[in-house]
Write a protein that holds these residues in place. Structure first.
Motif, mmCIF file in Angstrom:
data_model
loop_
_atom_site.group_PDB
_atom_site.id
_atom_site.type_symbol
_atom_site.label_atom_id
_atom_site.label_comp_id
_atom_site.label_asym_id
_atom_site.label_seq_id
_atom_site.Cartn_x
_atom_site.Cartn_y
_atom_site.Cartn_z
ATOM 1 N N VAL A 112 -44.015 -3.877 39.637
ATOM 2 C CA VAL A 112 -42.855 -5.128 40.306
ATOM 3 C C VAL A 112 -43.536 -4.956 41.867
ATOM 4 C CG1 VAL A 112 -40.831 -7.231 41.657
ATOM 5 C CG2 VAL A 112 -41.160 -5.787 38.769
ATOM 6 N N ALA A 113 -44.188 -5.889 43.257
ATOM 7 C CA ALA A 113 -44.580 -5.297 44.044
ATOM 8 C C ALA A 113 -43.969 -6.473 45.483
ATOM 9 C CB ALA A 113 -46.101 -5.428 44.181
ATOM 10 N N ALA A 114 -43.691 -6.175 46.475
ATOM 11 C CA ALA A 114 -42.948 -6.718 46.840
ATOM 12 C C ALA A 114 -43.920 -7.222 48.439
ATOM 13 C CB ALA A 114 -41.677 -6.666 47.799
ATOM 14 N N THR A 115 -44.466 -8.193 48.774
ATOM 15 C CA THR A 115 -45.157 -7.819 49.677
ATOM 16 C C THR A 115 -45.138 -9.327 50.929
ATOM 17 O OG1 THR A 115 -47.484 -8.260 50.787
ATOM 18 C CG2 THR A 115 -47.115 -8.992 48.287
ATOM 19 N N LYS A 116 -45.858 -9.626 52.076
ATOM 20 C CA LYS A 116 -45.729 -10.886 52.969
ATOM 21 C C LYS A 116 -47.252 -11.605 52.712
ATOM 22 C CE LYS A 116 -45.221 -9.328 56.316
ATOM 23 N NZ LYS A 116 -44.907 -8.887 58.629
ATOM 24 N N ILE A 125 -42.116 -11.691 50.290
ATOM 25 C CA ILE A 125 -40.939 -11.603 51.398
ATOM 26 C C ILE A 125 -41.030 -11.302 52.683
ATOM 27 C CG2 ILE A 125 -39.511 -8.734 52.190
ATOM 28 C CD1 ILE A 125 -38.783 -9.524 49.670
ATOM 29 N N GLU A 126 -40.484 -11.913 53.330
ATOM 30 C CA GLU A 126 -40.885 -12.631 55.060
ATOM 31 C C GLU A 126 -41.498 -11.175 56.064
ATOM 32 O OE1 GLU A 126 -41.990 -15.285 55.540
ATOM 33 O OE2 GLU A 126 -41.428 -16.594 53.452
ATOM 34 N N GLY A 127 -40.246 -10.424 55.635
ATOM 35 C CA GLY A 127 -40.354 -8.641 56.506
ATOM 36 C C GLY A 127 -39.934 -7.630 56.854
ATOM 37 N N SER A 128 -39.778 -6.447 57.424
ATOM 38 C CA SER A 128 -39.558 -5.404 56.869
ATOM 39 C C SER A 128 -39.457 -5.280 55.474
ATOM 40 C CB SER A 128 -37.871 -5.109 57.029
ATOM 41 O OG SER A 128 -37.914 -6.155 58.932
ATOM 42 N N VAL A 129 -40.688 -5.331 54.707
ATOM 43 C CA VAL A 129 -40.795 -5.305 53.630
ATOM 44 C C VAL A 129 -40.517 -4.123 53.085
ATOM 45 C CG1 VAL A 129 -42.801 -5.214 52.080
ATOM 46 C CG2 VAL A 129 -42.853 -6.957 53.846
ATOM 47 N N GLU A 130 -40.767 -3.104 53.909
ATOM 48 C CA GLU A 130 -40.602 -1.113 53.163
ATOM 49 C C GLU A 130 -38.773 -1.496 52.911
ATOM 50 O OE1 GLU A 130 -41.711 -2.604 56.185
ATOM 51 O OE2 GLU A 130 -43.060 -1.220 57.019
#
Ligand code: PRP
Length: 215
Positions: free
Chosen positions: A114-118, A139-144
């Motif tokens: 699973v990868a989260a990203t803008k 994710i829209e921001g602060s992806v960390e």
């Protein structure tokens, strides 16, 4: 003929853009203190600067309501379909990277990750190229936050100084590609207003080089 309009990405790229215009001898007082005004005269009223969010710089330029745009390569990679990238401005330099917790076994483990990203499009292309089966979460921001909270194994995001990763106990697992600001041109405008656009590009190229050499 109407004034040349240049869409400029608000935020980090605006200050560098103003520096570049000044070095190019293009008056841009209005860019230094724009307040809430979104269309600003530059070049002693000969041109107009349009301040917009990065993805909208692409939209306005692609659709031809602005002849030119200043936008990061990251946004071009994610959103642009039909724009001419005329100049690498050299500033706004950072990189796309896959990052996660230090012990993340993302590349050797064959199971679905699973990868989260803008940047869904950039990530999709990257994982396809690497033959990694990845579920992508937008994710829209602060992806960390995503790997910290256990939402994702990794993130695909921009890294500039690396301090956001470090502050959150994350590290780069793999670099994807370098990113910097680009001057983009509407393809029809490039034909119709070739001379004006080429003149401006030449001046901006010299100024951008000067900024680069001062670093
Ligand atoms: C960007 C990027 C990282 C950070 C990287 O986020 O998404 O979070 O900057 O910079 P660093 O390596 O110098 O720490 P931005 O500040 O644009 O905000 P966002 O996370 O809300 O999009």
């Amino acid at each position: 003929m109407s004034k040349l309009k240049i869409a400029i990405t608000k935020g980090r790229l605006l200050e560098k853009s103003a520096e570049m215009f000044e070095l190019a001898g293009i008056e841009c007082e209005a860019l230094r203190n724009p307040g809430r005004q979104l269309v600003l005269p530059i070049g002693n009223g000969m041109m107009e600067a349009v301040l917009a969010k990065s993805a909208d710089v692409i939209t306005y330029t692609e659709r031809g309501v602005c002849e030119l745009g200043i936008v990061g390569k990251d946004t071009i990679m994610e959103h642009a379909t039909n724009l001419y990238e005329i100049l690498d401005l050299g500033f706004g330099r950072c990189r796309f990277a896959v990052a996660g917790k230090p012990d993340t076994d993302f590349f050797t483990d064959g199971s679905r990750r699973v990868a989260a990203t803008k940047y869904i499009n950039v990530s999709k292309r990257y994982f396809e190229r690497k033959h990694i089966d990845a579920e992508l979460i937008k994710i829209e921001g602060s992806v960390e936050l995503a790997p910290l909270l256990g939402l994702a194994d990794v993130i695909v995001d921009l890294v500039e100084t690396g301090s956001t990763l470090k502050a959150n106990g994350l590290e780069i697992l793999e670099e994807v590609c370098p990113v910097s600001a680009r001057l983009v041109v509407n393809t029809a405008a490039l034909k119709l207003r070739k001379r004006e656009i080429e003149e401006l590009t030449t001046k901006l190229a010299a100024a951008a080089k000067e900024i680069e050499s001062k670093k």
